[in-house]
Design an enzyme around this catalytic site. Sequence first.
Site, PDB file in Angstrom:
ATOM      1  N   TYR A 249     -10.419   4.219  -2.226  1.00 50.36           N
ATOM      2  CA  TYR A 249     -11.309   5.343  -1.938  1.00 50.36           C
ATOM      3  C   TYR A 249     -10.591   6.676  -1.747  1.00 50.36           C
ATOM      4  O   TYR A 249     -11.143   7.611  -1.197  1.00 50.36           O
ATOM      5  CB  TYR A 249     -12.152   5.000  -0.703  1.00 50.36           C
TER       6      TYR A 249
ATOM      7  N   GLU B 253       0.830  -1.200   0.000  1.00 54.00           N
ATOM      8  CA  GLU B 253       0.000   0.000   0.000  1.00 54.00           C
ATOM      9  C   GLU B 253       0.870   1.257   0.000  1.00 54.00           C
ATOM     10  O   GLU B 253       0.560   2.239  -0.690  1.00 54.00           O
ATOM     11  CB  GLU B 253      -0.941   0.001   1.206  1.00 54.00           C
TER      12      GLU B 253
END
Length: 281
Positions: A123, A86
């Site tokens: 998101y 990530e």
Amino acid sequence: MTIRKVKSNVALTNSGNLEIFFIGAGSAFSKKNFQTNILIVKGSDHLLVDCGTLCSYALTQYNCKIADIQNILITHSHADHIGGLEEVALTGRYISNRKTKLFITDEYKKILWDQSLKGGCSYGEYVDKGFMSFDDYFTQVRPEFISDSPRPLYRTKVGSIDIKLYRTKHIPDTAGTWENSFYSVGILIDDRILFPGDTKFDKELLDWMFACYPIEWVFHDCQFFGGGVHASYEELKTLPDDMKKNMFLCHYGDNFKNFNPLNDGFAGFACRGHYYDFGRT
């Protein structure tokens, strides 16, 4: 093969020899040896194999930034192998403005995104009136499917580095074969160096690789107890001497000093912060 400890900086290029650098050599929860993530370097080409929760921090100990890494291959979705991915995605998009190449099959791309990365990465912003996707962060390089016998085998190239990927049986602990195991792969580097990734004891796999390829060295995960989802030290000791003598053990626990792999016929423990230089073919 020669082994040397990194002096100061880990290099992403070399003179052309095939090298593996162990960023870490420990188990998922190791506090002494980081996690088993490796860097393959050959000439102007490099490939990071796995990017765990400690990978970015570990690289800074060798004066390298995760943002410097351009090519990554992930073997499976445990945090010690994907926990830093990530960070790669977000720093690439918002700091370095560059997509990292991820060498990944379509099958595993969907698993990795939907089950691991989507929650933290999807998101951040709207893209084309929808949430973000894998392709907003990474450039996928699809390995070529080359065989389904005795288990799926893929091939890809990272510049001059030849990589073959094959299915392994890692989790769950009740899985009897690779076919009913969660997606995980090992890799064969330049048809010379075998890195099974995380796997339960699987002599069938080793016999297949040794029968089909001129394997010079093996870097095999191990655990110091029975059961579970890794090959145990005691199981690996049962391998033929000609396999063990060129086999380094990695992904081991912090109690590794209680064991002497040289006395048990192995090449030894792989060591973090060390280069393994295999020369040229």
